[in-house]
Design a protein around this motif. Structure first.
Motif, mmCIF file in Angstrom:
data_model
loop_
_atom_site.group_PDB
_atom_site.id
_atom_site.type_symbol
_atom_site.label_atom_id
_atom_site.label_comp_id
_atom_site.label_asym_id
_atom_site.label_seq_id
_atom_site.Cartn_x
_atom_site.Cartn_y
_atom_site.Cartn_z
ATOM 1 N N ILE A 172 47.713 59.630 55.297
ATOM 2 C CA ILE A 172 47.915 61.069 55.102
ATOM 3 C C ILE A 172 47.678 61.820 56.414
ATOM 4 O O ILE A 172 48.409 62.756 56.753
ATOM 5 N N THR A 173 46.638 61.410 57.172
ATOM 6 C CA THR A 173 46.352 62.058 58.457
ATOM 7 C C THR A 173 47.513 61.887 59.425
ATOM 8 O O THR A 173 47.909 62.845 60.118
ATOM 9 N N LYS A 174 48.069 60.667 59.499
ATOM 10 C CA LYS A 174 49.193 60.411 60.399
ATOM 11 C C LYS A 174 50.413 61.227 59.998
ATOM 12 O O LYS A 174 51.093 61.834 60.846
ATOM 13 N N THR A 175 50.708 61.254 58.704
ATOM 14 C CA THR A 175 51.845 62.043 58.214
ATOM 15 C C THR A 175 51.631 63.527 58.474
ATOM 16 O O THR A 175 52.542 64.247 58.903
ATOM 17 N N ARG A 188 57.300 67.819 53.116
ATOM 18 C CA ARG A 188 57.300 66.352 53.079
ATOM 19 C C ARG A 188 56.559 65.929 51.824
ATOM 20 O O ARG A 188 55.405 66.302 51.611
ATOM 21 N N ARG A 189 57.197 65.158 50.970
ATOM 22 C CA ARG A 189 56.612 64.738 49.703
ATOM 23 C C ARG A 189 56.161 63.284 49.801
ATOM 24 O O ARG A 189 56.985 62.379 49.966
ATOM 25 N N ILE A 190 54.851 63.065 49.702
ATOM 26 C CA ILE A 190 54.295 61.705 49.719
ATOM 27 C C ILE A 190 54.225 61.213 48.278
ATOM 28 O O ILE A 190 53.529 61.805 47.447
ATOM 29 N N PRO A 191 54.942 60.131 47.933
ATOM 30 C CA PRO A 191 54.947 59.663 46.535
ATOM 31 C C PRO A 191 53.587 59.107 46.117
ATOM 32 O O PRO A 191 52.874 58.481 46.912
ATOM 33 N N VAL A 192 53.224 59.352 44.863
ATOM 34 C CA VAL A 192 51.961 58.880 44.302
ATOM 35 C C VAL A 192 52.250 58.242 42.946
ATOM 36 O O VAL A 192 52.991 58.815 42.122
ATOM 37 N N GLN A 193 51.675 57.077 42.707
ATOM 38 C CA GLN A 193 51.835 56.382 41.431
ATOM 39 C C GLN A 193 50.469 56.263 40.769
ATOM 40 O O GLN A 193 49.515 55.784 41.384
ATOM 41 N N TYR A 194 50.378 56.720 39.505
ATOM 42 C CA TYR A 194 49.112 56.659 38.770
ATOM 43 C C TYR A 194 49.127 55.456 37.844
ATOM 44 O O TYR A 194 50.119 55.198 37.130
ATOM 45 N N ALA A 195 48.008 54.702 37.861
ATOM 46 C CA ALA A 195 47.903 53.491 37.042
ATOM 47 C C ALA A 195 47.715 53.861 35.569
ATOM 48 O O ALA A 195 47.163 54.906 35.234
ATOM 49 N N LYS A 196 48.182 52.961 34.698
ATOM 50 C CA LYS A 196 48.007 53.177 33.269
ATOM 51 C C LYS A 196 46.593 52.785 32.858
ATOM 52 O O LYS A 196 46.019 51.822 33.350
ATOM 53 N N ARG A 197 46.027 53.570 31.939
ATOM 54 C CA ARG A 197 44.713 53.247 31.395
ATOM 55 C C ARG A 197 44.682 53.623 29.925
ATOM 56 O O ARG A 197 45.307 54.599 29.503
ATOM 57 N N VAL A 198 43.943 52.834 29.149
ATOM 58 C CA VAL A 198 43.873 53.021 27.701
ATOM 59 C C VAL A 198 42.521 53.623 27.342
ATOM 60 O O VAL A 198 41.472 53.097 27.720
ATOM 61 N N LYS A 234 53.777 71.063 53.284
ATOM 62 C CA LYS A 234 54.753 72.012 53.808
ATOM 63 C C LYS A 234 54.816 71.924 55.331
ATOM 64 O O LYS A 234 53.815 71.705 55.997
ATOM 65 N N VAL A 235 56.026 72.111 55.854
ATOM 66 C CA VAL A 235 56.214 72.096 57.306
ATOM 67 C C VAL A 235 55.497 73.281 57.939
ATOM 68 O O VAL A 235 54.779 73.137 58.929
ATOM 69 N N ASN A 236 55.655 74.456 57.355
ATOM 70 C CA ASN A 236 54.998 75.664 57.877
ATOM 71 C C ASN A 236 53.816 75.997 56.972
ATOM 72 O O ASN A 236 53.829 76.975 56.227
ATOM 73 N N MET A 237 52.783 75.169 57.051
ATOM 74 C CA MET A 237 51.635 75.320 56.158
ATOM 75 C C MET A 237 50.766 76.517 56.529
ATOM 76 O O MET A 237 50.153 77.152 55.668
ATOM 77 N N SER A 238 50.702 76.852 57.812
ATOM 78 C CA SER A 238 49.805 77.906 58.275
ATOM 79 C C SER A 238 50.447 79.286 58.283
ATOM 80 O O SER A 238 49.796 80.279 58.605
ATOM 81 N N GLY A 239 51.752 79.369 57.954
ATOM 82 C CA GLY A 239 52.415 80.655 57.905
ATOM 83 C C GLY A 239 52.518 81.315 59.268
ATOM 84 O O GLY A 239 52.801 80.667 60.275
ATOM 85 N N VAL A 240 52.221 82.613 59.293
ATOM 86 C CA VAL A 240 52.377 83.385 60.519
ATOM 87 C C VAL A 240 51.060 83.522 61.291
ATOM 88 O O VAL A 240 51.033 84.103 62.377
#
Length: 432
Positions: free
Chosen positions: A364-367, A239-249, A265-271
């Protein structure tokens, strides 16, 4: 794939890495065939019954434990040590600080894991020696010969486990892929004859006139192929949660402004949840077999240990519940939504539609909770279906969910590792 291997073979650095990895795996399998002295391994066959905790340890060692070879403990001591250190990193501030110190901290944690693995290997060697003694598989038990043989057996098991760990680290440094995972993979594949024995059993029953077994053989092949595809898809799923980074000079340059994502990852813990659950569920049955209780004198204890038989319904229910619980626990110690939220805030990153800070960590916790549930159900299906099919057909399916997950996971990780080397050299690879 063949073109990729051909291109890799033409590259001198990759050719050396492939040959080195193959050499280490050959040495590992040779060590799995050299028996420890003073032991009669044939006397231990009754210990390695289906569903026993020793069955899974034997599988992880590629059958070396049942044959009492010098690599009988396999990679289990180091794996257990690594898991223990990961858990302690959450509870002990010193270890937690080491995990955040980059490469230097990682090297110190690896050294601590190696020492912990050596201590666990010694304890397991002593425990396995007393198990062997209890089963009457020792050639010498009394006097100086018994003491000397015990020291030799424990030393062989402990040294073999340490040598396996060293070989795995050498593959990590000079070979391709994860060394310890590759050795587990090699052990399972080398023990492939057990799969053939299951099909041979079904064919024998079909020839004897048992109804349905001629249809069952192609059905089992189709089920095995479907299981492999199912495991591959869900192992790669994320599952990809989109992230947008703000511009800074900064000065005359502009930074940020790009879009990225947080992969979960769906199977994050493996076996790992399956291994933990199978170990705990098989422990009562193994203790009961060691005690060898008389049913007439101890009816209640005999009934208690019989409840945890591999073929019982209660065993299956407890097994599935433990897999789900361990999956949530393992993900909880590996993934910290609060740290991710703080890192996003420090780098001027936000999730579209979600405010920074606590709302981000809550999202993030809910997802993560939803994805973890899907992964837990996936692991439960992979682990329970072979048991159910085996009970319905009356045929023991040796290549269970644990073996399948390990084989698929290691194959995909090794393919990605080789793909990384090939991409760096501008060759076409596996995953394009």
């Amino acid at each position: 794939m063949f073109e990729t291997f051909r291109n890799a073979w033409k590259t001198e650095d990759l050719r050396k890495r492939l040959l080195y990895t193959l050499l280490i795996l050959i040495l590992f399998r040779l060590g799995c065939a050299i028996p420890v002295p003073y032991i009669t391994s044939s006397a231990l066959e009754s210990m390695f019954t289906t569903g026993s905790m020793l069955t899974y340890l034997n599988m992880m060692s590629g059958g070396a434990m049942s044959r009492c070879t010098i690599f009988a403990l396999g990679v289990q001591p180091y794996i257990n040590a690594t898991i223990i250190i990961q858990l302690l990193c959450v509870a002990i501030p010193y270890l937690e600080n080491l995990s955040k110190e980059g490469e230097e901290g990682r090297q110190k944690l690896t050294k601590i894991s190696n020492y912990t693995g050596a201590a666990i290997a010694l304890l397991l060697s002593i425990a396995y020696y007393f198990i062997i003694r209890r089963m009457g598989a020792l050639k010498y038990t009394d006097g100086f010969a018994g003491i000397f043989s015990g020291i030799v057996i424990v030393a062989c098991f402990t040294a073999g486990a340490q040598f396996v760990t060293w070989m795995g680290n050498q593959i990590d440094a000079k070979g391709i892929g994860n060394g310890l995972s590759l050795m587990i993979f090699a052990g399972i594949v080398a023990d492939w004859s057990r799969v053939g024995s299951s099909f041979q059993d079904m064919l024998t029953r079909a020839q004897a006139g048992a109804s349905g077994y001629y249809i069952m053989i192609p059905a089992m092949v189709i089920l095995a192929l479907v299981a492999v595809v199912f495991v591959v898809i869900l192992t790669n799923a994320e599952r990809r949660i989109p992230v947008q980074y703000a511009k800074r000079v900064v000065g005359r340059k502009m930074y940020g402004g790009q879009a990225s994502y947080i992969p979960i990852k769906v199977n994050m813990s493996g076996v790992m949840p399956i291994i933990f659950a199978s170990t705990l569920c098989g422990l009562p049955n193994m203790i009961g077999s060691f005690l060898n209780l008389d049913a007439t004198k101890h009816p209640y204890w005999t009934a208690f240990f019989r409840v945890f038989n591999y073929n019982s319904v209660l065993y299956l229910v407890v097994y599935v519940l433990l897999i789900v619980a361990f999956n949530y626990f393992y993900v909880a110690i590996q993934y910290n939504p609060v740290d991710i939220s703080n890192q996003l805030r420090k780098n001027n990153g936000t999730i579209p539609g979600i405010r920074p800070g606590k709302p981000t960590s809550d999202f993030i916790t809910k997802t993560l909770s939803k994805i973890t549930l899907i992964g837990a159900v996936f692991l439960a299906i992979v682990a329970a279906v072979p048991m159910i099919v085996g009970d319905l057909t009356g045929v023991s399916i040796q290549l269970g969910g644990t073996s399948l997950l390990i084989i698929v996971g290691v194959a995909l990780d090794t393919a990605r590792s080789l793909e990384g080397y090939m991409t760096a050299r501008h060759h076409k690879g596996f995953l394009e």
